[in-house]
Design a protein around this motif. Sequence first.
Motif, PDB file in Angstrom:
ATOM      1  N   SER A  44      -4.831  -4.763  13.768  1.00  0.00           N
ATOM      2  CA  SER A  44      -4.249  -3.425  13.917  1.00  0.00           C
ATOM      3  C   SER A  44      -4.709  -2.517  12.778  1.00  0.00           C
ATOM      4  O   SER A  44      -4.798  -2.970  11.627  1.00  0.00           O
ATOM      5  CB  SER A  44      -2.727  -3.547  13.898  1.00  0.00           C
ATOM      6  OG  SER A  44      -2.144  -2.337  13.517  1.00  0.00           O
ATOM      7  N   PRO A  45      -4.966  -1.250  13.061  1.00  0.00           N
ATOM      8  CA  PRO A  45      -5.342  -0.319  11.976  1.00  0.00           C
ATOM      9  C   PRO A  45      -4.233  -0.162  10.931  1.00  0.00           C
ATOM     10  O   PRO A  45      -4.469   0.380   9.856  1.00  0.00           O
ATOM     11  CB  PRO A  45      -5.564   1.012  12.706  1.00  0.00           C
ATOM     12  CG  PRO A  45      -5.635   0.702  14.154  1.00  0.00           C
ATOM     13  CD  PRO A  45      -4.952  -0.601  14.389  1.00  0.00           C
ATOM     14  N   LEU A  46      -3.039  -0.642  11.230  1.00  0.00           N
ATOM     15  CA  LEU A  46      -1.944  -0.547  10.257  1.00  0.00           C
ATOM     16  C   LEU A  46      -2.027  -1.624   9.182  1.00  0.00           C
ATOM     17  O   LEU A  46      -1.250  -1.619   8.229  1.00  0.00           O
ATOM     18  CB  LEU A  46      -0.592  -0.678  10.974  1.00  0.00           C
ATOM     19  CG  LEU A  46      -0.268   0.400  12.016  1.00  0.00           C
ATOM     20  CD1 LEU A  46       1.013   0.061  12.760  1.00  0.00           C
ATOM     21  CD2 LEU A  46      -0.150   1.757  11.336  1.00  0.00           C
ATOM     22  N   LEU A  47      -2.962  -2.569   9.361  1.00  0.00           N
ATOM     23  CA  LEU A  47      -3.004  -3.718   8.463  1.00  0.00           C
ATOM     24  C   LEU A  47      -4.154  -3.626   7.457  1.00  0.00           C
ATOM     25  O   LEU A  47      -5.320  -3.510   7.846  1.00  0.00           O
ATOM     26  CB  LEU A  47      -3.164  -5.012   9.284  1.00  0.00           C
ATOM     27  CG  LEU A  47      -2.986  -6.311   8.508  1.00  0.00           C
ATOM     28  CD1 LEU A  47      -1.537  -6.520   8.086  1.00  0.00           C
ATOM     29  CD2 LEU A  47      -3.447  -7.505   9.341  1.00  0.00           C
ATOM     30  N   SER A  48      -3.809  -3.663   6.178  1.00  0.00           N
ATOM     31  CA  SER A  48      -4.810  -3.755   5.107  1.00  0.00           C
ATOM     32  C   SER A  48      -4.381  -4.861   4.155  1.00  0.00           C
ATOM     33  O   SER A  48      -3.225  -4.902   3.716  1.00  0.00           O
ATOM     34  CB  SER A  48      -4.920  -2.429   4.339  1.00  0.00           C
ATOM     35  OG  SER A  48      -5.451  -1.434   5.179  1.00  0.00           O
ATOM     36  N   ILE A  49      -5.320  -5.759   3.839  1.00  0.00           N
ATOM     37  CA  ILE A  49      -5.007  -6.915   2.991  1.00  0.00           C
ATOM     38  C   ILE A  49      -6.075  -7.049   1.914  1.00  0.00           C
ATOM     39  O   ILE A  49      -7.273  -6.927   2.197  1.00  0.00           O
ATOM     40  CB  ILE A  49      -5.012  -8.236   3.813  1.00  0.00           C
ATOM     41  CG1 ILE A  49      -4.171  -8.109   5.086  1.00  0.00           C
ATOM     42  CG2 ILE A  49      -4.510  -9.392   2.973  1.00  0.00           C
ATOM     43  CD1 ILE A  49      -4.322  -9.301   6.039  1.00  0.00           C
ATOM     44  N   GLU A  50      -5.644  -7.302   0.702  1.00  0.00           N
ATOM     45  CA  GLU A  50      -6.613  -7.591  -0.357  1.00  0.00           C
ATOM     46  C   GLU A  50      -6.172  -8.821  -1.131  1.00  0.00           C
ATOM     47  O   GLU A  50      -5.008  -9.226  -1.073  1.00  0.00           O
ATOM     48  CB  GLU A  50      -6.752  -6.404  -1.317  1.00  0.00           C
ATOM     49  CG  GLU A  50      -5.500  -6.120  -2.118  1.00  0.00           C
ATOM     50  CD  GLU A  50      -5.651  -4.953  -3.090  1.00  0.00           C
ATOM     51  OE1 GLU A  50      -6.555  -4.125  -2.886  1.00  0.00           O
ATOM     52  OE2 GLU A  50      -4.857  -4.880  -4.043  1.00  0.00           O
ATOM     53  N   ASP A  51      -7.140  -9.435  -1.805  1.00  0.00           N
ATOM     54  CA  ASP A  51      -6.820 -10.498  -2.762  1.00  0.00           C
ATOM     55  C   ASP A  51      -6.995  -9.887  -4.135  1.00  0.00           C
ATOM     56  O   ASP A  51      -8.080  -9.396  -4.465  1.00  0.00           O
ATOM     57  CB  ASP A  51      -7.749 -11.705  -2.574  1.00  0.00           C
ATOM     58  CG  ASP A  51      -7.366 -12.825  -3.522  1.00  0.00           C
ATOM     59  OD1 ASP A  51      -6.513 -13.631  -3.154  1.00  0.00           O
ATOM     60  OD2 ASP A  51      -7.912 -12.862  -4.644  1.00  0.00           O
ATOM     61  N   ASN A  52      -5.933  -9.903  -4.924  1.00  0.00           N
ATOM     62  CA  ASN A  52      -5.985  -9.217  -6.206  1.00  0.00           C
ATOM     63  C   ASN A  52      -5.150  -9.959  -7.243  1.00  0.00           C
ATOM     64  O   ASN A  52      -3.936  -9.832  -7.294  1.00  0.00           O
ATOM     65  CB  ASN A  52      -5.485  -7.780  -6.044  1.00  0.00           C
ATOM     66  CG  ASN A  52      -5.689  -6.963  -7.309  1.00  0.00           C
ATOM     67  OD1 ASN A  52      -6.144  -7.486  -8.337  1.00  0.00           O
ATOM     68  ND2 ASN A  52      -5.364  -5.693  -7.238  1.00  0.00           N
ATOM     69  N   ALA A  53      -5.839 -10.760  -8.052  1.00  0.00           N
ATOM     70  CA  ALA A  53      -5.137 -11.526  -9.088  1.00  0.00           C
ATOM     71  C   ALA A  53      -4.984 -10.710 -10.364  1.00  0.00           C
ATOM     72  O   ALA A  53      -4.341 -11.158 -11.306  1.00  0.00           O
ATOM     73  CB  ALA A  53      -5.905 -12.801  -9.387  1.00  0.00           C
ATOM     74  N   LEU A  54      -5.588  -9.524 -10.403  1.00  0.00           N
ATOM     75  CA  LEU A  54      -5.683  -8.803 -11.669  1.00  0.00           C
ATOM     76  C   LEU A  54      -4.513  -7.882 -11.952  1.00  0.00           C
ATOM     77  O   LEU A  54      -4.182  -7.617 -13.104  1.00  0.00           O
ATOM     78  CB  LEU A  54      -6.995  -8.000 -11.696  1.00  0.00           C
ATOM     79  CG  LEU A  54      -8.248  -8.840 -11.440  1.00  0.00           C
ATOM     80  CD1 LEU A  54      -9.478  -7.983 -11.426  1.00  0.00           C
ATOM     81  CD2 LEU A  54      -8.358  -9.942 -12.482  1.00  0.00           C
ATOM     82  N   CYS A  55      -3.899  -7.351 -10.918  1.00  0.00           N
ATOM     83  CA  CYS A  55      -2.747  -6.483 -11.145  1.00  0.00           C
ATOM     84  C   CYS A  55      -1.907  -6.416  -9.872  1.00  0.00           C
ATOM     85  O   CYS A  55      -2.318  -6.907  -8.824  1.00  0.00           O
ATOM     86  CB  CYS A  55      -3.181  -5.074 -11.560  1.00  0.00           C
ATOM     87  SG  CYS A  55      -4.185  -4.245 -10.332  1.00  0.00           S
ATOM     88  N   GLY A  56      -0.758  -5.839 -10.002  1.00  0.00           N
ATOM     89  CA  GLY A  56       0.111  -5.693  -8.837  1.00  0.00           C
ATOM     90  C   GLY A  56       0.984  -6.913  -8.620  1.00  0.00           C
ATOM     91  O   GLY A  56       1.034  -7.833  -9.432  1.00  0.00           O
ATOM     92  N   ALA A  57       1.640  -6.921  -7.486  1.00  0.00           N
ATOM     93  CA  ALA A  57       2.686  -7.917  -7.228  1.00  0.00           C
ATOM     94  C   ALA A  57       2.152  -9.331  -7.042  1.00  0.00           C
ATOM     95  O   ALA A  57       2.899 -10.296  -7.175  1.00  0.00           O
ATOM     96  CB  ALA A  57       3.464  -7.504  -5.992  1.00  0.00           C
ATOM     97  N   SER A  58       0.879  -9.457  -6.710  1.00  0.00           N
ATOM     98  CA  SER A  58       0.364 -10.812  -6.509  1.00  0.00           C
ATOM     99  C   SER A  58      -0.537 -11.252  -7.658  1.00  0.00           C
ATOM    100  O   SER A  58      -1.345 -12.162  -7.511  1.00  0.00           O
ATOM    101  CB  SER A  58      -0.389 -10.900  -5.174  1.00  0.00           C
ATOM    102  OG  SER A  58      -1.388  -9.924  -5.148  1.00  0.00           O
ATOM    103  N   ALA A  59      -0.398 -10.603  -8.801  1.00  0.00           N
ATOM    104  CA  ALA A  59      -1.246 -10.918  -9.962  1.00  0.00           C
ATOM    105  C   ALA A  59      -1.039 -12.357 -10.424  1.00  0.00           C
ATOM    106  O   ALA A  59      -0.018 -12.976 -10.142  1.00  0.00           O
ATOM    107  CB  ALA A  59      -0.924  -9.959 -11.101  1.00  0.00           C
TER     108      ALA A  59
END
Lengths: 481, 442
Positions: free
Chosen positions: B262-277
């Motif tokens: 869906s165009p509503l979905l964007s996913i990234e892998d990000n260990a450097l900052c943010g909530a999933s750091a």
Amino acid sequence: MFKLGQKAIEIARHYRVDFADIRIIEERRQGLGVKNAAISSLYDQTTLGYGVRVLYRGAWGFAACDRMTPAEVQKTALRAIAIAKASRLLMSTPVRLAQESSYSDFWQTPFLKDPFAVAAEKKLELLFAVDGVLRRNRKIKSAEANMRFIREHQWHLTTEGSRIEQVLLSTGAGYSATAVENGEVQVRSYPSTHGGQTLGGGYELIETLNLLENAERVREEAVALLSAPQCPQGEKDLIIGGNQLALQIHESVGHPSELDRVLGYEESYAGSSFATTEKLGVFRYGSPLVNLVADATLPGGLATAGYDDDAVKAQRWHIVKEGVLSGYMTNREFCGVIGETRSKGSCRADGYANIPITRICNLSLMPGTTPFERLLGETRDGVLMDNNKSWSIDQRRLNFQFGCEAAWLVKNGKKKNLVKNPTYQGITPKFWNSCDAIADHSAWRLWGVANCGKGQPGQTAMMCHGSSPARFRKVKIGISG
Amino acid sequence: MKTIDSALEKIFRLARGVQCEVLAETKNSALTRFADNVISQNVAVTSTDFSVRLSDNGRTAKVNLNQASPETLKHAITTGLETLRRQKKDPRLQPLPKPRPLPAAAPVYFSETAGITPAYRAQKVRELALACKKSRQTAYGTFETGSNELCLANNLGVFARHLESSAVYSATVRDKDGLGWAEYPAFDVNAIPFRELNARARAKAYASRAPRELKPGKYTVILEPQAAADLLAYLTIYGFGGQFYNEGQSFACGNLGKQLFSPLLSIEDNALCGASAGLPFDYEGQPRQKVALVERGIVKGVVHDRRTARAAKTASTGHALPQPGSMGPLPLNVAVKPGGGSLGDLIKGAGRAILVTQFHYTNLLKPHNVEMTGMTRNGTFLVENGKIAFPVKNMRFTQSAVEAFNRVEAVGGVAEPCVVWGRISCPAMRLGGFNFSSSTKF
């Protein structure tokens, strides 16, 4: 090691605890893996540490450490007592342990060949040979073969006076071939899935598995699955073989019979159980053919030992007898709840760093009297499923769905064509009550489960499930999204 | 710290003449577990583990140990070197990496959290248990705190160190035949909203009493963050790992740049900052990069380590797991871009839907379209005309995650931290046409 461990017992006695024990564990592991002609794993691991468990005025505390000096053992024992004191801030009835004699004993897994004495290059040579055969088809995109060996040397001391030394040895090996074509992915494994077969014993197990001899068949079945028709949907008679029946036993009888989860102590994570204590001795779990026996003395079993981690001597008992719920996996803390004065000895910990918890013992479906060929021959319209691929069951162990690697249609008593993506669903008691035939002892095999997860922090335990193929009537099969 | 540095020095000395990498992990963790309104288990562990990888001209071996006395180290490294020398050469085996500049880690260590006492944990757990007792509810759960220090170095000059604290509070509440749940993982214990979590779990247990059976079939679902994260974990592991991609097992294979979701979905892998750091380097000491996996529904990229990157003729994104390994690189710090609105808004916008708090025992059926199965758990409700109508008995889904995330109707505006294998920062979502294949008895 006993001398070092005695320090913790002295501290515990000084503080007048109700009960304490220390388990010192030296564990050696070796793992070897070959994936697509390259080494994917080759390690030799040795760890040493201890866990001190304290029952202080009815409350538990546990601390583990890997610093092997008397001063650190003392510190760890004091830490366990401090933790137990904190547990007293939120307790009701004090914990009391069931009585058990004290033992001074040595026990060891019987074996013929020490796997750690066999050279790594010899093991790798076999794995590379298997890998080579598996990859002799361009549709095989991933071939993986592995071996693993674990030797756990335990020294267990309790404030009750037990001094138990045990050396537990397990050996495992297996491989899988993954075929890929046009977005279709199919896998076949040998001797079973999830890493292969693991049993208690030495390198002699590897030599009985005929790993190389089966590689060609496994490769060809993986490729054949790519173009095989889908498993049909509907209700059919289901014959379950291979390690699939072992996993069925594990998930739908083993876990529901763990008394701690029956009593709600796993509610927050793994869940509870439909097999509640008022059902003991009266609940029809399965058809009268169904006998499931827990056995910590079973030769080759992964949960086979002289004693469990509550220092209780190994035993054998029924969980389901002639179809009726007849027992639970128990430890010394909870067995009194069902009126038993002695634990069945099914309490184990993962390594030195974890507290012992109630665990599934070796749990086997007793063989029936029907030769497998006759069982097959008497099936008019069925499906034979082999080797587990996926598993899922609700938190009370009722609604389950399993997927297998491969299945064959059975028509008028004959094994016919291969079908892919076989799945089946059921509700545990209804499913076991639909069992109308169990193959005889000549088809009975012991299957290892080397990756059973439970507890928080997560612990892994190993156990075995023996079974011969069995038939279940009118099972819902062929579920897909 | 001194022990680690001294052990590294000794190991490198013993392994002179070959390439050598050491991964040292020091763990201090404690967990208070409660059930039936009492503390049922209370544990703590302190450990230091060393994993030593030796590599020499196409040969590799590994030794793992947790004792660092000179004798133990000498025996372990000698054993490893012996294994190494007896191997056949593999010309494809890469030498160990040279050092590269590493990014700064997000602030993930809090000494107060690392030093939490058993009495503090017991007190927090007690608050929920007492409240539950008063309202004839039963509390279950865990409160885990601790710290983890990871040091990765090789004798070519790679040296990386990371320290993080953690606290995870998980509350399950039973109210007659109703169950509710809430959980919050954090680096800083002060970030955990204990009262709100307790209230959420208790209210949900109350609301989920006397569930009714619903016929299986296709429904619109509103997935609370943990439920959505569970599906996303499988989607990202089996879809965006470089090895699965290279072997043709991933749906991303042949679909980079294409709209699969869906165009509503964007996913990234990000260990450097943010909530999933988290860890800012991988298990070869290479810098982790932020990787866009899905942008507005378009498959943008997969994660690689040096080995899979070479095979795919691209550059490593710094996602190696401990080497050698069989799974290949995986995205373990996943963040989903929030949309707008609250969970309440997602419910309001639905006609007829099933609201799922959490999934239980999910598993993969078919890797290529990430077809999965699993059960609902701890609060499942039917939504009618934008309102929760009644609780329903738990249901089993059998559904492709690729297809499910192609039918995203709305994404919530608040991402919550979740842990499924790795960290996932995920908002609630509403998805159409989700397949429930059966139901259970409670």
